[in-house]
Every structure is written in structure tokens, then in C-alpha cells.
Design a protein around this motif. Structure first.
Motif, PDB file in Angstrom:
ATOM      1  N   GLY A  83      -5.183  11.683 -53.692  1.00 19.76           N
ATOM      2  CA  GLY A  83      -6.542  11.206 -53.491  1.00 19.76           C
ATOM      3  C   GLY A  83      -7.432  11.451 -54.694  1.00 19.76           C
ATOM      4  O   GLY A  83      -7.138  12.268 -55.572  1.00 19.76           O
ATOM      5  N   ASP A  84      -8.552  10.734 -54.728  1.00 18.46           N
ATOM      6  CA  ASP A  84      -9.522  10.882 -55.790  1.00 18.46           C
ATOM      7  C   ASP A  84     -10.261  12.218 -55.649  1.00 18.46           C
ATOM      8  O   ASP A  84     -10.611  12.609 -54.524  1.00 18.46           O
ATOM      9  CB  ASP A  84     -10.514   9.723 -55.735  1.00 18.46           C
ATOM     10  N   PRO A 103      -6.464  13.932 -48.525  1.00 20.19           N
ATOM     11  CA  PRO A 103      -6.778  12.731 -47.743  1.00 20.19           C
ATOM     12  C   PRO A 103      -5.517  12.194 -47.064  1.00 20.19           C
ATOM     13  O   PRO A 103      -4.413  12.256 -47.636  1.00 20.19           O
ATOM     14  CB  PRO A 103      -7.297  11.745 -48.795  1.00 20.19           C
ATOM     15  N   VAL A 104      -5.676  11.676 -45.850  1.00 23.48           N
ATOM     16  CA  VAL A 104      -4.550  11.107 -45.095  1.00 23.48           C
ATOM     17  C   VAL A 104      -4.987   9.794 -44.451  1.00 23.48           C
ATOM     18  O   VAL A 104      -6.174   9.493 -44.355  1.00 23.48           O
ATOM     19  CB  VAL A 104      -4.026  12.082 -44.014  1.00 23.48           C
ATOM     20  N   ALA A 131      -0.385   6.900 -49.840  1.00 23.55           N
ATOM     21  CA  ALA A 131      -1.612   6.935 -50.637  1.00 23.55           C
ATOM     22  C   ALA A 131      -2.674   6.031 -50.035  1.00 23.55           C
ATOM     23  O   ALA A 131      -2.379   4.936 -49.556  1.00 23.55           O
ATOM     24  CB  ALA A 131      -1.315   6.509 -52.066  1.00 23.55           C
ATOM     25  N   MET A 132      -3.920   6.480 -50.073  1.00 19.12           N
ATOM     26  CA  MET A 132      -5.040   5.724 -49.523  1.00 19.12           C
ATOM     27  C   MET A 132      -5.613   4.775 -50.565  1.00 19.12           C
ATOM     28  O   MET A 132      -5.763   5.152 -51.737  1.00 19.12           O
ATOM     29  CB  MET A 132      -6.125   6.699 -49.035  1.00 19.12           C
ATOM     30  N   ALA A 154     -15.335   4.314 -49.628  1.00 18.38           N
ATOM     31  CA  ALA A 154     -16.089   4.196 -48.382  1.00 18.38           C
ATOM     32  C   ALA A 154     -16.008   5.486 -47.570  1.00 18.38           C
ATOM     33  O   ALA A 154     -16.975   5.887 -46.903  1.00 18.38           O
ATOM     34  CB  ALA A 154     -15.559   3.018 -47.567  1.00 18.38           C
ATOM     35  N   SER A 155     -14.867   6.159 -47.618  1.00 21.11           N
ATOM     36  CA  SER A 155     -14.689   7.409 -46.880  1.00 21.11           C
ATOM     37  C   SER A 155     -15.586   8.503 -47.426  1.00 21.11           C
ATOM     38  O   SER A 155     -16.205   9.256 -46.661  1.00 21.11           O
ATOM     39  CB  SER A 155     -13.226   7.853 -46.952  1.00 21.11           C
ATOM     40  N   ALA A 156     -15.658   8.601 -48.749  1.00 19.49           N
ATOM     41  CA  ALA A 156     -16.524   9.612 -49.354  1.00 19.49           C
ATOM     42  C   ALA A 156     -17.975   9.399 -48.941  1.00 19.49           C
ATOM     43  O   ALA A 156     -18.700  10.355 -48.646  1.00 19.49           O
ATOM     44  CB  ALA A 156     -16.389   9.569 -50.878  1.00 19.49           C
TER      45      ALA A 156
END
Length: 400
Positions: free
Chosen positions: A67-68, A95-96, A276-277, A284-286
Motif C-alpha cells: 500500500g501507499d 491495507p487489505v 494489491a489495492m 479514496a480510502s485515505a
């Protein structure tokens, strides 16, 4: 073919489809489904916009499985704001693709099927991924029945010592599905002490943590560990998701956090598994993890529904307000002789309301299925539709 696949049972919703395959719902009523726990509230506009904006640059490269860093930082910041716990975003956050995927993959990472009697302990009733993950990892599930006298919380203290001795993984679901029960600190303490004694990993499924009805927010696993001086979160992984919190089940986005010595091999497993996401989903998740205003509004909508629907159903069913989550775990009236399946069939046929039989969410142990005689109702639609469903259920029961 993998022989372990033959051990998997049909998913509850497939069983429900089979149960009502020959049922013709009453055509005079519009269909209302309380069967599937899929959030129906509107996705916040800012999340949609962030996702759209990120598509311009977010599809041109392969994402890293880890993840980033910005997303991991956002997750760590949320944990500190929500639970008051500090984690290292580089080594203790990952992240998952939603909690379902991670709950399954975690078992494949930590279970050693070559050890005699490999066991996974989980609540009963339960989220069926726990069972499937255990079986496909080569372990045997041990089911812990819920206690109606304790708002249907699992009785961890009734697990025999010989079972704990061979346990490698424990699934905790708090707030629980389907019961909504929240695990208190003293039970966390008991599980931590058992984990220290026997070496098993605890997976804390907390995807319903932001939908609650009491003054205090539900206690989380990492929070419980910190309160008990376990700041390294040894043998503990918490899993959470944006699906229910932010009404984005289609994004398939969540994260796990906890013991760095477990996160490292879990990342290795996921690198080979290809989990990987998308960079656009990460952006958008952040944004979603960084905003609480939409979560407060979402919780208000659920509280309004439960405040209206629960008193109506209490008149005719054994049901009470849960600690949290968006389900009602309701007892079937005596007229149906504890048959949750017959209740579901007749309700659909006569009033076009779908509910999920509780026996489909549990397993029979010692001749007893703790879900038998109950139905799960997911209050995920808008308030008017949920109230309409409750009115029909009241009429249905009173007409029996």
C-alpha cells in the motif's frame, strides 16, 4: 481438485435461495429484503469525487501490495483518533481488500496444518468465512456458543483446556455478526492470557465498530491490549473496513493492524496471492479514513431506524436493541415451534419480506444449533422501508 473444498458448506444466502425457491411472494406487497447485510445508505460524495479524480493517474502502474505510505498513515491516524493507540504505519498497518479477504488470508498465513489437531476457535453463530478459512487452511473449527443471557456474547470460558492447547487461531467478532454483542475488557484479558499460555493468534474482526447505539463507542482489540499494557500487540491482529463505516462495499477496502511480527509474513503471503489495492481506491480510502462527519451522520441514520423499529418488533418477538452493528437477532414466536426456516418462508409468501434464518448462521454442536429459532434482520434500507417491513412483520405474527 483440492479435497478440502468438499468440506465447505453452502453460504447462508444460497441456502436461503434454495429454501424459498418454490415460494411465490405476495404480489400485493413490494419486496423488502432484510436478509443481506449490505449497506444501502448513500456513498458520501467526497469519496466518489476523490476516487474519480484519482483515476486519471491511478491506473497506469502496478500498485504495491504493502500500500501507499499515505494510506497507511491515514489508517494509523484513525486508530489513534478512534482508540487512542499508536502503531507504526510502516510495520504494523497493512491495507487489505475488505475484511472478508483478509480474514480468509490470515488463516492461510498463520495455520500450521502439520501440527496435530490444528484448531481454529470461532463464535457460534458466526460469519461463515471463519469456518471456510479454517477448513481450507487444514484446521478444524471449534464453535463457541453464544449466551442469550449475555446479549448473545460467546462463552469463551466454556472452551475446554484441551481445545485451547491445540488452538492456533481465534476469531473474535466484536461487535458481533449476527448478535451485535461487544466484548468487554475482562474477556479480552482472559483471551490474552490464554494466548500467552498456548501461543495462538487472535484475529479481531471489527468491521461493525462504527455503528453503535450506546453512549460509549465499542471497545476494540488493540485498544483493549493497550489498556492492559500490551503495547506490542503480540499475537493480535485487528481487521476493519470502510464498507459499513462509509457505505462503500463496492470499493473493497479495509486494513489490518497489530503485531509487526505477524504483519510481515502476512504481507509476504499477500504478495504472492496478488492482493494489491488499486491506487485510485487507496486515494479514496485515505480520504474516507480522514473524515468523521459522514460517519457520525451514518450512525445517526442507523440509530433512528433502530429506535423506531425495535419497539415495534418487541411487541411480538423476543428481540432487543443490540450493543452495535446493524442487525436485529430476533426470536421466532412459539406459534412456529422454533422453526426459523418456516417463519422465513411464510413471511416471504404472505408479506414479501425476506429475513435470514438464524440456523443458517450457526452450526449444530452437541445436538444444539444456537441460531435455531431466531432470524437475522439487517436494517440496511432507508428508515421508511425498515418501518414498513416491521409493520408487516407485526401484522404477520398477530395474524397467525
Amino acid at each position: 481438485m483440492n479435497p478440502l473444498l468438499s468440506k465447505l458448506q453452502p453460504y447462508p444466502f444460497e441456502r436461503l435461495r434454495q429454501l424459498v425457491a418454490d415460494v411465490t411472494p405476495h404480489p400485493g406487497y413490494t419486496p423488502i429484503s432484510l436478509g443481506i447485510g449490505e449497506p444501502k445508505h448513500a456513498t458520501p460524495a467526497f469519496i466518489q469525487q476523490t476516487l474519480a479524480d484519482a483515476l486519471g493517474t491511478g491506473l497506469a502502474s502496478y500498485p504495491a501490495t504493502g500500500g501507499d505510505p499515505a494510506l497507511r498513515e491515514a489508517c494509523a491516524s484513525w486508530l489513534q483518533a478512534r482508540y487512542g493507540v499508536r502503531v507504526n504505519p510502516a510495520t504494523q498497518v497493512l491495507p487489505v481488500l475488505g475484511t472478508r479477504e483478509a480474514l480468509f488470508a490470515l488463516a492461510q498465513t498463520v495455520i500450521d496444518p502439520t501440527r496435530p489437531g490444528a484448531t481454529v476457535v470461532c463464535p457460534n453463530p458466526f460469519y461463515q468465512i471463519y469456518e471456510g478459512a479454517a477448513l481450507l487452511a487444514g484446521a478444524t473449527p471449534h464453535y463457541v456458543a453464544s449466551d442469550p443471557a449475555r446479549n448473545f456474547a460467546p462463552r469463551w470460558d466454556q472452551v475446554p483446556d484441551e481445545v485451547w492447547a491445540r488452538t492456533q487461531l481465534v476469531y473474535v467478532c466484536s461487535p458481533g455478526n449476527p448478535t451485535g454483542a461487544v466484548m468487554p475488557l475482562d474477556e479480552w484479558k482472559m483471551l490474552f492470557e490464554l494466548s500467552d499460555r498456548h501461543g495462538f493468534v487472535i484475529a479481531s474482526d471489527e468491521c461493525y465498530s462504527e455503528i453503535y447505539f450506546r453512549a460509549d463507542a465499542p471497545l476494540g482489540g488493540l485498544e483493549a491490549a493497550a489498556k492492559l499494557g500490551r503495547d506490542d500487540f503480540r499475537r493480535l491482529i485487528m481487521l476493519t473496513s470502510l464498507s459499513k463505516r462509509s457505505n462503500v462495499p463496492g470499493m473493497r477496502s479495509g486494513f489490518v493492524a497489530g503485531d509487526a511480527s505477524l504483519i510481515k509474513p502476512f504481507l509476504l503471503y499477500r504478495t504472492y496471492h496478488g492482493s494489491a489495492m488499486s491506487p485510485a481506491v487507496q486515494a479514496a480510502s485515505a480520504a474516507a479514513w480522514g473524515d468523521e462527519a459522514h460517519v457520525i451522520e451514518n450512525r445517526r441514520l442507523y440509530r433512528e431506524k433502530f429506535e423506531r423499529v425495535t419497539p415495534m418488533l418487541e411487541q411480538v418477538m423476543d428481540v432487543r436493541l443490540p450493543d452495535a452493528a446493524f442487525y436485529l437477532w430476533a426470536g421466532v414466536p412459539e406459534a412456529w415451534n422454533s422453526s426459523d426456516t418456516q417463519f422465513a418462508r411464510e413471511l416471504l409468501a404472505q408479506y414479501n419480506v425476506a429475513v435470514l434464518p438464524g440456523s443458517y448462521l450457526a452450526r449444530e454442536v452437541g445436538g444444539h444449533n444456537p441460531g435455531r429459532g431466531r432470524v437475522r434482520m439487517a436494517l440496511v434500507a432507508d428508515t421508511a422501508e425498515c418501518v414498513e417491513a416491521a409493520e408487516r412483520i407485526v401484522q404477520f405474527i398477530r395474524s397467525k
